[in-house]
Scaffold this motif. Structure first.
Motif, PDB file in Angstrom:
ATOM      1  N   GLU A 184       0.832  -1.208   0.000  1.00 39.96           N
ATOM      2  CA  GLU A 184       0.000   0.000   0.000  1.00 39.96           C
ATOM      3  C   GLU A 184       0.865   1.255   0.000  1.00 39.96           C
ATOM      4  O   GLU A 184       0.582   2.233  -0.710  1.00 39.96           O
ATOM      5  CB  GLU A 184      -0.900  -0.009   1.241  1.00 39.96           C
ATOM      6  CG  GLU A 184      -1.738   1.245   1.414  1.00 39.96           C
ATOM      7  CD  GLU A 184      -2.460   1.269   2.749  1.00 39.96           C
ATOM      8  OE1 GLU A 184      -2.849   2.370   3.171  1.00 39.96           O
ATOM      9  OE2 GLU A 184      -2.636   0.201   3.376  1.00 39.96           O
ATOM     10  N   THR A 185       1.950   1.235   0.769  1.00 39.97           N
ATOM     11  CA  THR A 185       2.818   2.406   0.884  1.00 39.97           C
ATOM     12  C   THR A 185       3.555   2.695  -0.414  1.00 39.97           C
ATOM     13  O   THR A 185       3.642   3.851  -0.852  1.00 39.97           O
ATOM     14  CB  THR A 185       3.821   2.198   2.029  1.00 39.97           C
ATOM     15  OG1 THR A 185       3.102   2.027   3.258  1.00 39.97           O
ATOM     16  CG2 THR A 185       4.749   3.403   2.156  1.00 39.97           C
ATOM     17  N   LEU A 186       4.102   1.666  -1.054  1.00 41.29           N
ATOM     18  CA  LEU A 186       4.817   1.886  -2.312  1.00 41.29           C
ATOM     19  C   LEU A 186       3.866   2.353  -3.415  1.00 41.29           C
ATOM     20  O   LEU A 186       4.266   3.128  -4.291  1.00 41.29           O
ATOM     21  CB  LEU A 186       5.541   0.616  -2.740  1.00 41.29           C
ATOM     22  CG  LEU A 186       6.732   0.190  -1.872  1.00 41.29           C
ATOM     23  CD1 LEU A 186       7.444  -1.006  -2.485  1.00 41.29           C
ATOM     24  CD2 LEU A 186       7.711   1.344  -1.669  1.00 41.29           C
ATOM     25  N   ALA A 187       2.621   1.908  -3.362  1.00 37.81           N
ATOM     26  CA  ALA A 187       1.641   2.383  -4.343  1.00 37.81           C
ATOM     27  C   ALA A 187       1.279   3.841  -4.077  1.00 37.81           C
ATOM     28  O   ALA A 187       1.055   4.630  -5.007  1.00 37.81           O
ATOM     29  CB  ALA A 187       0.388   1.511  -4.296  1.00 37.81           C
ATOM     30  N   ARG A 188       1.260   4.214  -2.810  1.00 45.02           N
ATOM     31  CA  ARG A 188       0.884   5.575  -2.425  1.00 45.02           C
ATOM     32  C   ARG A 188       2.027   6.561  -2.657  1.00 45.02           C
ATOM     33  O   ARG A 188       1.798   7.728  -2.970  1.00 45.02           O
ATOM     34  CB  ARG A 188       0.483   5.571  -0.945  1.00 45.02           C
ATOM     35  CG  ARG A 188       0.016   6.907  -0.410  1.00 45.02           C
ATOM     36  CD  ARG A 188      -0.335   6.755   1.064  1.00 45.02           C
ATOM     37  NE  ARG A 188      -0.569   8.038   1.697  1.00 45.02           N
ATOM     38  CZ  ARG A 188      -0.623   8.218   3.022  1.00 45.02           C
ATOM     39  NH1 ARG A 188      -0.454   7.173   3.823  1.00 45.02           N
ATOM     40  NH2 ARG A 188      -0.839   9.410   3.538  1.00 45.02           N
TER      41      ARG A 188
END
Length: 233
Positions: free
Chosen positions: A135-139
């Protein structure tokens, strides 16, 4: 008898019960989930590992500020200009928060943006940490450096590969702790290591001193963290 209470475990509840019933002589406390008020009021010896239980209870920890500086310096030297760190929720009162504060300070001092992702307490739960990393790398697709605990660093490595990112060419990763779980990674991670055995010995030394009726000469005992270079930076 001495009881050890660790984070989020059944042993934590068991130790608390035994302490209330005065079935143990003392507790070495390393938990992050229970209300600490009872430990502050008990007449039994208590030693805290990496947790602030109040001014009268000795705490053993590493110098987390120095550890945070080491992690920041590694990423700066590697050329990172847009970094992110994973840290537990700020309401958790622990010396470990100091590494995140120092990491952020050093980055700002050098004009490098630092995103801070606050996490719940997942411990070593792989699936939850992997979901957070994905989720963080996508964000934040433009970050070029990541700092987090061993398990989060490993999950970030996996999530980065899933996105086609190369480590360390596209994304550099620094882990923190140096636990045995890092041996499961096929990439040797750069890591700021805590002297875990020395921390345990210091806790036991202080507990034996308290059991003998000798007040602790220090309320905060700090050991040094070390940097181990791997292939993730």
């Amino acid at each position: 008898m001495i009881c050890s209470a660790w984070q989020g475990s059944q042993s934590e509840m068991h130790c608390l019960q035994m302490l209330k019933q005065k079935r143990v002589d003392g507790v070495i406390f390393g938990a992050h989930s229970l209300d600490t008020a009872f430990y502050q009021s008990t007449d039994r010896p208590v030693v805290a590992l990496d947790r602030d239980l109040g001014p009268d209870i000795p705490c053993v920890a590493v110098d987390h500020r120095a550890g945070g500086r080491l992690a920041a310096q590694v990423l700066l030297e590697a050329g990172c200009r847009n970094v992110l760190q994973f840290g537990v929720i700020p309401s958790l009162i622990s010396p470990s928060n100091e590494r995140h504060e120092e990491f952020d300070r050093v980055m700002r001092q050098h004009g490098v943006p630092c995103q801070w992702v606050h996490t719940e307490w997942f411990g070593d739960h792989f699936a939850s940490n992997l979901a957070l990393a994905r989720e963080t790398l996508a964000r934040f697709p433009d970050i070029d450096g990541v700092f987090g605990t061993d398990i989060v660093a490993m999950c970030t490595l996996k999530a980065a590969r899933e996105r086609g990112l190369r480590v360390p060419e596209d994304l550099k990763i620094v882990a923190y702790d140096g636990t045995g779980i890092l041996k499961l990674s096929d990439v040797e991670l750069t890591v700021v290591t805590q002297p875990i055995e020395d921390l345990a010995r210091e806790c036991v030394r202080l507990m034996l001193q308290l059991l003998q009726g000798v007040p602790a000469s220090q309320t905060r005992v700090e050991l040094s963290a070390r940097l181990h270079y791997g292939r993730s930076t």
